[in-house]
Design a protein around this motif. Structure first.
Motif, PDB file in Angstrom:
ATOM      1  N   GLU A  67       0.801  -1.222   0.000  1.00 34.22           N
ATOM      2  CA  GLU A  67       0.000   0.000   0.000  1.00 34.22           C
ATOM      3  C   GLU A  67       0.832   1.269   0.000  1.00 34.22           C
ATOM      4  OE1 GLU A  67       1.231  -1.730   3.399  1.00 34.22           O
ATOM      5  OE2 GLU A  67      -0.745  -2.407   2.710  1.00 34.22           O
ATOM      6  N   ASP A 122      -0.910   4.744  -0.543  1.00 34.96           N
ATOM      7  CA  ASP A 122      -1.696   4.349  -1.718  1.00 34.96           C
ATOM      8  C   ASP A 122      -2.881   3.490  -1.280  1.00 34.96           C
ATOM      9  OD1 ASP A 122      -2.255   4.201  -4.494  1.00 34.96           O
ATOM     10  OD2 ASP A 122      -1.396   2.191  -4.548  1.00 34.96           O
ATOM     11  N   ASP A 123      -3.320   3.682  -0.071  1.00 36.05           N
ATOM     12  CA  ASP A 123      -4.417   2.904   0.480  1.00 36.05           C
ATOM     13  C   ASP A 123      -5.205   3.808   1.420  1.00 36.05           C
ATOM     14  OD1 ASP A 123      -5.220  -0.246   0.966  1.00 36.05           O
ATOM     15  OD2 ASP A 123      -5.574   0.988   2.740  1.00 36.05           O
ATOM     16  N   TYR A 177     -15.029   2.873  -0.348  1.00 38.70           N
ATOM     17  CA  TYR A 177     -14.735   1.441  -0.328  1.00 38.70           C
ATOM     18  C   TYR A 177     -15.941   0.630  -0.799  1.00 38.70           C
ATOM     19  CZ  TYR A 177     -14.160  -3.246   1.583  1.00 38.70           C
ATOM     20  OH  TYR A 177     -14.120  -4.609   1.725  1.00 38.70           O
ATOM     21  N   ASN A 182     -12.644  -1.828  -2.849  1.00 40.18           N
ATOM     22  CA  ASN A 182     -11.200  -1.886  -2.656  1.00 40.18           C
ATOM     23  C   ASN A 182     -10.777  -0.657  -1.876  1.00 40.18           C
ATOM     24  OD1 ASN A 182      -8.520  -2.532  -2.812  1.00 40.18           O
ATOM     25  ND2 ASN A 182      -8.435  -2.661  -5.045  1.00 40.18           N
ATOM     26  N   THR A 183      -9.721  -0.792  -1.099  1.00 39.72           N
ATOM     27  CA  THR A 183      -9.159   0.374  -0.420  1.00 39.72           C
ATOM     28  C   THR A 183      -7.909   0.890  -1.103  1.00 39.72           C
ATOM     29  OG1 THR A 183      -7.878  -1.028   1.091  1.00 39.72           O
ATOM     30  CG2 THR A 183     -10.070  -0.329   1.819  1.00 39.72           C
ATOM     31  N   ARG A 184      -7.351   0.134  -2.038  1.00 44.17           N
ATOM     32  CA  ARG A 184      -6.187   0.607  -2.786  1.00 44.17           C
ATOM     33  C   ARG A 184      -6.605   1.739  -3.707  1.00 44.17           C
ATOM     34  NH1 ARG A 184      -2.058  -3.276  -2.676  1.00 44.17           N
ATOM     35  NH2 ARG A 184      -2.128  -4.117  -0.568  1.00 44.17           N
ATOM     36  N   GLY A 199      -7.584  -0.938  -8.592  1.00 49.47           N
ATOM     37  CA  GLY A 199      -7.565   0.157  -7.653  1.00 49.47           C
ATOM     38  C   GLY A 199      -8.831   0.989  -7.773  1.00 49.47           C
TER      39      GLY A 199
END
Length: 532
Positions: A67, A122-123, A177, A182-184, A199
């Motif tokens: 992340e 990045d998360d 989310y 996704n959380t990326r 992503g």
């Protein structure tokens, strides 16, 4: 140089170094009775210098590990936070009067580490924790900076409103989310690095109104982050907090949390891409216009110097939001790149505003800081060096040439005006109107900035006012602010070039498509800092 694979230690080396020195500051506090507590000050200063050295030694490598994503963008922010942080440490050298020296300087380093993590996150989960690492230490610093009741009240207000803003922000993240699964944010690698997941930037629909959850999530995230940057409508706390905190702490609050908040805002807006359209264009436009206008209007009404600078900070947040409205430039020079203008201006603002607050700390007598404008009367006669430094920083905040503040405003206003000239841009008149409003607000701000300089030079000193001779580190920090304001203002190309390269790396990252496996990292030699 050959391609290299990076791990967590290499990716987070600057943060690890600065955090380690923060721990050492706490260890020094264990031996308080032996007089070792004062070692926390040089340790904090050395820690930030070490963070700068590690960042420069690494160079502008580009790499991704789980992340965390590092590139020229994170390189610039790490270097800027550590460099300006050294000035914060120098300006706070005589603090705190409460005797909590190790704790204060340790918290200062941990807050800066949070800002550095914000750049490489990045998360959404990591971004949230990075922002909390920025904010939570500052709650304690505000309350513990002095022994006065007003500081404790300010710390309590700051904590509760900060908790509210964090709840709003993370609630927005939960909507994002839910919409993307996704959380990326930009790179969608699975945890084991083999399977590919998308992503958020690739998962969100091109038209956000088609996905109400995503629309609501980004709206709430921006509202929560508005607190970090003291933008309207989340600006109500700022005057009370800045007035209650010790002056060097107020200077830090105007830089580190604001920097981290703006970076997080840029990351959230990058999920939907620039140029902004529809409701999000008007949201950022309205936030910028109202923030700069309300900030300057409230600052005009103040007689307390710290409250005046607090509302000035609100106004400058409005100017900086113009850079987020334009976003990174994909082609052209510096005047077509709003994000580069923002990255330049936040560093410029940090230097000149910390310098203004450093003067207040410089003039503190036995813990009592100048509060009202009349407390600065006679400064030009009794402490001419401090008066000159204050004038340079205030003129830079106003945007007068040849200071760094003037060039920063040229980049921000110029990029917004250049955006209005694009033939395919549907909001031409709105962009022109925002530039005109920003110019009018700059003219209005002269009404209170010049009051500060005029009081220092034109009024006779009050009989009960004494300006003690400060410690050498504080004087060095103040002199560094004044010198940097002029030197970078006369030769801005290096800082502007670094900001431009950081902005271009954002374009590269946000246009990235999912890969089959984590990429190898190409080590890139440091480029010349030519103006973009």
């Amino acid at each position: 140089m050959p391609d290299i694979e990076i791990g967590y230690v290499q990716a987070l080396a600057p943060e690890i170094v600065v955090a380690a020195f923060g721990v050492l500051c706490l260890v020094a506090g264990i031996f308080r009775q032996r007089g070792w507590a004062d070692l926390a000050k040089p340790l904090a200063f050395a820690g930030l210098l070490a963070g700068m050295a590690v960042t420069l030694w690494q160079g502008r490598i580009t790499g991704h590990v789980e992340e965390i994503y590092i590139d020229s963008f994170s390189w610039y922010i790490r270097l800027a936070l550590c460099a300006v942080g050294t000035i914060v440490v120098l300006s706070a050298w005589t603090l705190p009067a409460t005797g909590r020296i190790p704790e204060m300087f340790s918290l200062m380093l941990f807050s800066i580490v949070g800002g550095m993590l914000t750049a490489s996150a990045d998360d959404l989960v990591l971004l949230f924790f990075a922002l909390e690492l920025v904010s939570v230490p500052t709650y304690a610093m505000v309350a513990a900076g002095t022994n006065t009741a007003i500081s404790q009240e300010a710390g309590l207000k700051y904590f509760f409103l900060g908790a509210l803003s964090s709840a709003i922000m993370v609630y927005g993240f939960s909507f994002i989310y839910g919409a993307a699964g996704n959380t990326r944010m930009f790179f969608g690698f699975a945890a084991e690095g083999a399977a590919v997941s998308r992503g958020i930037s690739q998962a969100l629909p091109p038209s956000l109104p088609d996905n109400p959850a995503a629309w609501i999530g980004i709206l709430l995230a921006l509202l929560g982050l508005a607190y970090k940057v003291s933008a309207v409508p989340m600006h109500f706390y700022i005057a009370d907090v800045y007035q209650g905190a010790a002056a060097p702490i107020s200077g830090m609050l105007s830089y580190v949390p604001k920097f981290a908040g703006l970076i997080a805002m840029a990351k959230v807006l990058a999920l939907i891409g620039w140029p902004l359209h529809g409701s999000f264009f008007w949201l950022v436009w309205l936030m910028a216009a109202v923030t700069m206008t309300v900030g300057n209007a409230l600052a005009l009404m103040q007689d307390n110097v710290k409250r005046m600078l607090a509302y000035s900070s609100v106004a400058h947040s409005g100017y900086m939001l113009m850079g987020l409205l334009v976003g990174p430039g994909t082609q052209g020079g510096a005047l077509q790149d709003g994000l580069a203008g923002l990255l330049f201006y936040i560093v410029a603002y940090g230097i000149m505003n910390i310098g203004a607050f450093a003067v207040i700390g410089y003039l503190a007598d036995k813990g009592r800081e100048p509060q009202l404008l009349q407390d600065l009367a006679g400064l030009g006669r009794l402490r001419p060096g401090a008066a000159v430094a204050l004038s340079i920083c205030v003129f830079s905040l106003l945007g007068m040439p040849p200071t760094i503040g003037f060039f920063g405003k040229v980049l921000l206003f110029g990029s917004t005006f250049s955006q209005s000239q694009a033939l395919v841009y549907p909001y031409n008149m709105a962009a022109v109107a925002l530039v005109i409003l920003a110019l009018l607000n700059t003219a209005v701000s002269a009404g209170y900035y010049l009051r500060i300089v005029g009081t220092a030079y034109m009024r006779a000193p009050e009989e009960h006012i004494t300006f003690p001779r400060p410690s050498t580190p504080v004087a060095i920090g103040l002199a560094a602010c004044a010198i940097l304001v002029l030197v970078i203002g006369l030769r801005p190309s290096r800082l502007a070039g670094a900001a431009g390269q950081a902005s271009r790396s954002v374009v590269a990252a946000t246009s990235h498509q999912p890969l089959a496996a984590p990429p190898a990292v190409a080590a890139q030699p440091a480029d010349e800092w030519d103006a973009p």
